[in-house]
Design an enzyme around this catalytic site. Structure first.
Site, PDB file in Angstrom:
ATOM      1  N   TYR A  78      -0.035  10.538 -12.280  1.00 47.52           N
ATOM      2  CA  TYR A  78       1.019  10.540 -14.030  1.00 47.52           C
ATOM      3  C   TYR A  78       0.518   8.924 -14.006  1.00 47.52           C
ATOM      4  O   TYR A  78       0.029   8.348 -13.590  1.00 47.52           O
ATOM      5  CB  TYR A  78       2.103  11.410 -14.039  1.00 47.52           C
ATOM      6  CG  TYR A  78       2.395  12.347 -14.235  1.00 47.52           C
ATOM      7  CD1 TYR A  78       3.158  12.452 -15.107  1.00 47.52           C
ATOM      8  CD2 TYR A  78       2.515  12.873 -12.767  1.00 47.52           C
ATOM      9  CE1 TYR A  78       3.167  14.437 -15.664  1.00 47.52           C
ATOM     10  CE2 TYR A  78       3.281  14.316 -12.767  1.00 47.52           C
ATOM     11  CZ  TYR A  78       3.416  15.505 -14.053  1.00 47.52           C
ATOM     12  OH  TYR A  78       3.833  16.357 -13.728  1.00 47.52           O
ATOM     13  N   ARG A  94       5.293   5.268   2.264  1.00 53.55           N
ATOM     14  CA  ARG A  94       4.711   6.339   2.270  1.00 53.55           C
ATOM     15  C   ARG A  94       3.687   6.808   3.316  1.00 53.55           C
ATOM     16  O   ARG A  94       4.416   6.427   4.530  1.00 53.55           O
ATOM     17  CB  ARG A  94       2.936   5.578   1.375  1.00 53.55           C
ATOM     18  CG  ARG A  94       2.248   6.106   0.943  1.00 53.55           C
ATOM     19  CD  ARG A  94       0.947   5.435   0.680  1.00 53.55           C
ATOM     20  NE  ARG A  94       0.215   6.669  -0.569  1.00 53.55           N
ATOM     21  CZ  ARG A  94      -0.704   5.646  -1.119  1.00 53.55           C
ATOM     22  NH1 ARG A  94      -0.736   4.430  -1.285  1.00 53.55           N
ATOM     23  NH2 ARG A  94      -1.430   6.349  -2.125  1.00 53.55           N
ATOM     24  N   SER A 152      -5.396   4.422   2.190  1.00 52.30           N
ATOM     25  CA  SER A 152      -5.313   3.047   0.944  1.00 52.30           C
ATOM     26  C   SER A 152      -5.283   1.500   1.405  1.00 52.30           C
ATOM     27  O   SER A 152      -6.357   1.327   0.480  1.00 52.30           O
ATOM     28  CB  SER A 152      -3.905   3.309   0.522  1.00 52.30           C
ATOM     29  OG  SER A 152      -4.169   2.470  -0.740  1.00 52.30           O
ATOM     30  N   LYS A 180      -6.082   0.088  -8.598  1.00 54.17           N
ATOM     31  CA  LYS A 180      -4.646   0.731  -8.151  1.00 54.17           C
ATOM     32  C   LYS A 180      -5.345   2.315  -7.943  1.00 54.17           C
ATOM     33  O   LYS A 180      -6.126   2.335  -9.077  1.00 54.17           O
ATOM     34  CB  LYS A 180      -3.989   0.636  -8.472  1.00 54.17           C
ATOM     35  CG  LYS A 180      -3.317  -1.170  -9.004  1.00 54.17           C
ATOM     36  CD  LYS A 180      -2.406  -1.352  -7.568  1.00 54.17           C
ATOM     37  CE  LYS A 180      -2.428  -2.693  -7.945  1.00 54.17           C
ATOM     38  NZ  LYS A 180      -2.197  -3.937  -6.608  1.00 54.17           N
ATOM     39  N   GLY A 181      -4.710   3.165  -7.154  1.00 61.57           N
ATOM     40  CA  GLY A 181      -5.332   4.080  -7.124  1.00 61.57           C
ATOM     41  C   GLY A 181      -6.878   4.667  -6.577  1.00 61.57           C
ATOM     42  O   GLY A 181      -7.618   5.171  -7.326  1.00 61.57           O
ATOM     43  N   ARG A 182      -7.130   3.246  -5.508  1.00 57.93           N
ATOM     44  CA  ARG A 182      -8.918   4.386  -5.722  1.00 57.93           C
ATOM     45  C   ARG A 182      -9.151   5.362  -4.731  1.00 57.93           C
ATOM     46  O   ARG A 182      -7.873   5.872  -4.666  1.00 57.93           O
ATOM     47  CB  ARG A 182      -9.396   2.607  -4.203  1.00 57.93           C
ATOM     48  CG  ARG A 182      -8.525   1.487  -5.033  1.00 57.93           C
ATOM     49  CD  ARG A 182      -9.881   0.681  -4.551  1.00 57.93           C
ATOM     50  NE  ARG A 182      -9.811  -1.214  -4.407  1.00 57.93           N
ATOM     51  CZ  ARG A 182      -8.611  -2.215  -3.877  1.00 57.93           C
ATOM     52  NH1 ARG A 182      -7.667  -1.561  -3.392  1.00 57.93           N
ATOM     53  NH2 ARG A 182      -9.052  -3.044  -4.926  1.00 57.93           N
ATOM     54  N   GLU A 183     -10.047   5.243  -4.323  1.00 57.14           N
ATOM     55  CA  GLU A 183     -10.241   6.652  -4.334  1.00 57.14           C
ATOM     56  C   GLU A 183     -10.353   6.916  -2.648  1.00 57.14           C
ATOM     57  O   GLU A 183     -11.079   5.394  -2.339  1.00 57.14           O
ATOM     58  CB  GLU A 183     -12.158   7.738  -4.300  1.00 57.14           C
ATOM     59  CG  GLU A 183     -12.258   8.604  -3.727  1.00 57.14           C
ATOM     60  CD  GLU A 183     -13.747   9.186  -4.141  1.00 57.14           C
ATOM     61  OE1 GLU A 183     -14.592   9.853  -3.268  1.00 57.14           O
ATOM     62  OE2 GLU A 183     -14.416   8.417  -5.642  1.00 57.14           O
ATOM     63  N   HIS A 184      -9.738   7.915  -1.780  1.00 58.16           N
ATOM     64  CA  HIS A 184      -9.746   7.545  -0.330  1.00 58.16           C
ATOM     65  C   HIS A 184     -10.445   8.121   0.705  1.00 58.16           C
ATOM     66  O   HIS A 184     -11.192   8.900  -0.142  1.00 58.16           O
ATOM     67  CB  HIS A 184      -8.444   8.153  -0.344  1.00 58.16           C
ATOM     68  CG  HIS A 184      -6.610   7.796  -0.323  1.00 58.16           C
ATOM     69  ND1 HIS A 184      -5.851   7.901  -0.207  1.00 58.16           N
ATOM     70  CD2 HIS A 184      -6.954   6.025  -0.791  1.00 58.16           C
ATOM     71  CE1 HIS A 184      -5.094   7.256  -0.722  1.00 58.16           C
ATOM     72  NE2 HIS A 184      -5.942   6.062  -0.986  1.00 58.16           N
ATOM     73  N   LYS A 205       0.901  -1.224  -0.008  1.00 64.51           N
ATOM     74  CA  LYS A 205      -0.038  -0.072   0.052  1.00 64.51           C
ATOM     75  C   LYS A 205       1.313   1.103   0.190  1.00 64.51           C
ATOM     76  O   LYS A 205       0.365   2.317   0.733  1.00 64.51           O
ATOM     77  CB  LYS A 205      -0.844   0.205   1.348  1.00 64.51           C
ATOM     78  CG  LYS A 205      -1.783  -0.782   0.975  1.00 64.51           C
ATOM     79  CD  LYS A 205      -2.630  -0.896   0.088  1.00 64.51           C
ATOM     80  CE  LYS A 205      -4.127  -1.886  -0.418  1.00 64.51           C
ATOM     81  NZ  LYS A 205      -3.148  -3.274  -1.230  1.00 64.51           N
TER      82      LYS A 205
END
Length: 314
Positions: free
Chosen positions: A241, A138, A146, A270-274, A57
């Site tokens: 990006y 992170r 995440s 990947k990159g789900r809404e938080h 994560k």
């Protein structure tokens, strides 16, 4: 039967679409490092010379995918988890999981659970004491978000559970420390490998400026610079990006299962809404995790630009 036919038809369509894109990109007349006939003949499966060993994560999928665009880097699509889950399969099995490569190329494997146990690290050392190790960390505030989004998508019983409820159910003090204490596991890894064999980067830097992180990796891996800013495009909808699908280097990741070949972004998992933070909970999380963040920065001799922590870090 109808369902199977539809599934197979969709798979065939996806394969055809990928092949079409590959042909389009191959036809472009650009200055890309060519693979010689000799190198093509010597292609073989080789053990990794570098591993992405943590943390989950924290953007390990993005790091692996972004590095794979370099012409001198190859990487298996799936996580073999050899040193953790499949060690009994043997080294020959592990090598069989690697993609074909030339002697000029470096194979990089990604399994973010390797950093969790010292026995996994010792197994890596037994394979190659000179292996290069990449670690991505992170902002703990974001990593917790995440993890929540990941679990909510995975477990139906969490659909109605709020972010605050989830953190408190997991025992907030212990859980926040668990998700913030990178230093303890990095320090453990340093007891097996010398510090100079590690490159530690931040997910936030990879998100803001992927080329700068790739430059660090190129230097760390002794590779010639090959990736420029035009390889990526900023996706306004995603907020980060993605690959430039019209760039010929996109060929390098066309078969990457974590990349959407239409958008050039990582797949939806990947990159789900938080979730958003309640201000009081946010401050509580920062207060609990701050000693872990300070310990990390002291250990690795550098600081990352992490929101909410900058005012506390000298």
């Amino acid at each position: 039967m109808v369902e199977n036919f539809a599934t197979n038809s969709g798979a065939e369509k996806n394969v055809n679409m990928r092949q079409t894109r590959k042909t389009e990109l191959s036809d472009k007349n650009v200055n890309i490092r060519q693979t010689t006939k000799t190198e093509l003949l010597e292609r073989a499966r080789r053990l990794p010379k570098a591993l992405i060993i943590g943390f989950n994560k924290c953007g390990t999928a993005a790091l692996r995918s972004f590095l794979s665009i370099h012409p001198d880097i190859v990487s298996p699509n799936r996580e073999p988890r050899y040193f953790s889950n499949n060690y009994n399969q043997g080294l020959a099995w592990y090598k069989s999981q690697m993609p074909l490569s030339t002697s000029r190329q470096i194979t990089i494997e990604k399994s973010p659970n390797y950093i969790k146990e010292i026995k996994y690290l010792r197994r890596i050392y037994d394979m190659d004491p000179q292996v290069k190790l990449l670690v991505i960390v992170r902002n703990p505030v974001t990593r917790l978000q995440s993890e929540y989004s990941h679990e909510k998508s995975k477990y139906p019983e969490m659909v109605s559970m709020s972010y605050s409820e989830w953190i408190y159910i997991n025992h907030i003090e212990r859980f926040v420390v668990y998700m913030s204490d990178y230093a303890s596991e990095i320090r453990q890894a340093y007891s097996v490998f010398p510090e100079e064999q590690f490159l530690i980067v931040s997910e936030e830097d990879l998100e803001r400026d992927p080329v700068s992180v790739i430059r660090q990796a190129e230097t760390f891996l002794n590779l010639q610079p090959a990736v420029s800013n035009d390889v990526f495009v900023f996706n306004e909808k995603k907020g980060f990006y993605c690959f430039n699908t019209s760039h010929p280097f996109f060929l390098s990741v066309m078969d990457n299962w974590e990349v959407n070949t239409l958008t050039g972004c990582l797949v939806e998992s990947k990159g789900r809404e938080h979730p958003s933070y309640d201000p009081q909970l946010l401050q509580q999380v920062v207060n609990i995790s701050l000693p872990c963040v300070q310990d990390l920065f002291r250990l690795i001799h550098k600081k990352f630009d992490w929101k909410y922590y900058n005012s506390y870090i000298d």
